[in-house]
Design a protein around this motif. Sequence first.
Motif, PDB file in Angstrom:
ATOM      1  N   THR A 146       0.800  -1.235   0.000  1.00  0.00           N
ATOM      2  CA  THR A 146       0.000   0.000   0.000  1.00  0.00           C
ATOM      3  C   THR A 146       0.831   1.283   0.000  1.00  0.00           C
ATOM      4  N   ARG A 200      -7.659  -9.476  -1.607  1.00  0.00           N
ATOM      5  CA  ARG A 200      -8.579  -8.500  -0.997  1.00  0.00           C
ATOM      6  C   ARG A 200      -8.669  -8.714   0.509  1.00  0.00           C
ATOM      7  N   SER A 224      -7.662  -6.212   3.595  1.00  0.00           N
ATOM      8  CA  SER A 224      -8.533  -5.814   4.707  1.00  0.00           C
ATOM      9  C   SER A 224      -8.118  -6.503   6.012  1.00  0.00           C
ATOM     10  N   ASN A 246      -4.969  -3.449  -2.953  1.00  0.00           N
ATOM     11  CA  ASN A 246      -5.325  -2.054  -2.706  1.00  0.00           C
ATOM     12  C   ASN A 246      -6.825  -1.818  -2.811  1.00  0.00           C
ATOM     13  N   TYR A 247      -7.520  -2.711  -3.524  1.00  0.00           N
ATOM     14  CA  TYR A 247      -8.980  -2.659  -3.500  1.00  0.00           C
ATOM     15  C   TYR A 247      -9.481  -2.999  -2.099  1.00  0.00           C
ATOM     16  N   GLY A 248      -8.904  -4.045  -1.513  1.00  0.00           N
ATOM     17  CA  GLY A 248      -9.282  -4.413  -0.157  1.00  0.00           C
ATOM     18  C   GLY A 248      -8.885  -3.371   0.860  1.00  0.00           C
ATOM     19  N   ALA A 249      -7.766  -2.654   0.582  1.00  0.00           N
ATOM     20  CA  ALA A 249      -7.301  -1.608   1.494  1.00  0.00           C
ATOM     21  C   ALA A 249      -7.962  -0.258   1.217  1.00  0.00           C
ATOM     22  N   ASN A 250      -8.887  -0.216   0.230  1.00  0.00           N
ATOM     23  CA  ASN A 250      -9.635   1.002  -0.114  1.00  0.00           C
ATOM     24  C   ASN A 250      -8.699   2.133  -0.552  1.00  0.00           C
ATOM     25  N   LYS A 251      -7.840   1.838  -1.541  1.00  0.00           N
ATOM     26  CA  LYS A 251      -6.916   2.835  -2.073  1.00  0.00           C
ATOM     27  C   LYS A 251      -7.079   2.898  -3.599  1.00  0.00           C
ATOM     28  N   PRO A 252      -8.140   3.550  -4.079  1.00  0.00           N
ATOM     29  CA  PRO A 252      -8.445   3.577  -5.520  1.00  0.00           C
ATOM     30  C   PRO A 252      -7.390   4.292  -6.359  1.00  0.00           C
ATOM     31  N   SER A 305      -5.803  -5.998  -6.457  1.00  0.00           N
ATOM     32  CA  SER A 305      -6.731  -6.616  -5.506  1.00  0.00           C
ATOM     33  C   SER A 305      -6.437  -6.191  -4.069  1.00  0.00           C
TER      34      SER A 305
END
Length: 361
Positions: free
Chosen positions: A15, A86, A90, A311-317, A309
């Motif tokens: 991240t 993901r 998270s 960074n999607y789970g970490a909410n970093k678009p 995937s």
Amino acid sequence: MTQQDRTAVQYHKMTETPIPRLILSLAAPTILSMLITSIYNLADTFFVGRISTSASGAVGVVSSLMAIIQALGFMLGHGSGTIISRRLGSQDTHAATRFASTSFFTALAVGVVLAVVGLATLPSFMMLLGSTETILPHACAYARPILIAAPLMISSLVMNNILRYEGKANFAMIGLVTGGVLNIVLDPIFIFVFEMDIAGAAVATVIAQLSSCIFVLLTLHSKKMQIPIHLVKPEWEIGKRICKIGFSPFLILATDSVIIIALNAVLQYYGGESQGDTLITAATIVQSYMLLITSPMLGITGGSQPLISFNYGANKPDRIRKTVKWVLVLCITFTTVMFLVSRILPQYFVQIFTDNARYRE
């Protein structure tokens, strides 16, 4: 270092590391892994080409079977890997372990079904894949060991993808490199020294795949990994999610298999008894060259998928968007260079796989 510390370090890496450097660090071993996977086919094409034209054609016919095995492995591997990455993003390690274990045992079960059906209908199966009557004995001899090892081959592909999605592409690379080198060494030994002909190439491939599978399985159970494989209770919902997400790579690779089958059938029809084997062999050489082009492409995109995937789970678009842009630049640059090289020097690539001058014309 405790498990919690390793998880924190991996989270920071995925991240916070600059996108270009992280893509290269993940894509480089993945590209090498894909190239090594291609070496199994390339090595067999090279050594079997020294036996006969019909034997070379058999490698092209069975490449459709290899594509089916890869399609199933990538469906379960990418399907579970995306969810695993993901969940790690998270910080839900328990759920990631459940998905990894489910995909592994599902791969074993699917491989057993494929092996049983394939072996029970072997001659008809090879004819369906585009074999001619003269190629058929070679195709059956080559496919039989491959089918027997199908459960291990599919599960090995799944485990390699799990390692990549965990951000440990280096370990997947080591396992595949070990298997690829072993295949190159064993091919001439089994084919020429033990005089097993084309069956020797298949046995060498199986031994190489088995060694890679054992290495990856042991790696997943080492203390450095976050998600080991465990016996789990079958859960329909988990299996359905894995297959749903992995259906896209499955469809791509399955389509490749259908194209090869259709091409073999067309070449057999128009070539007739006199030229059918020769045309299928020529197509096999072209397919082997194409692997040199598509493998790095799959490596670049495959190396970027864990990053997307996670960074999607970490909410970093923002990091996802930057990753996609860099992947497009790398892929367009690589395909442009390879197109120019293939147009300027085609004969040099052909002679890698055969010393027959007719194929270089």
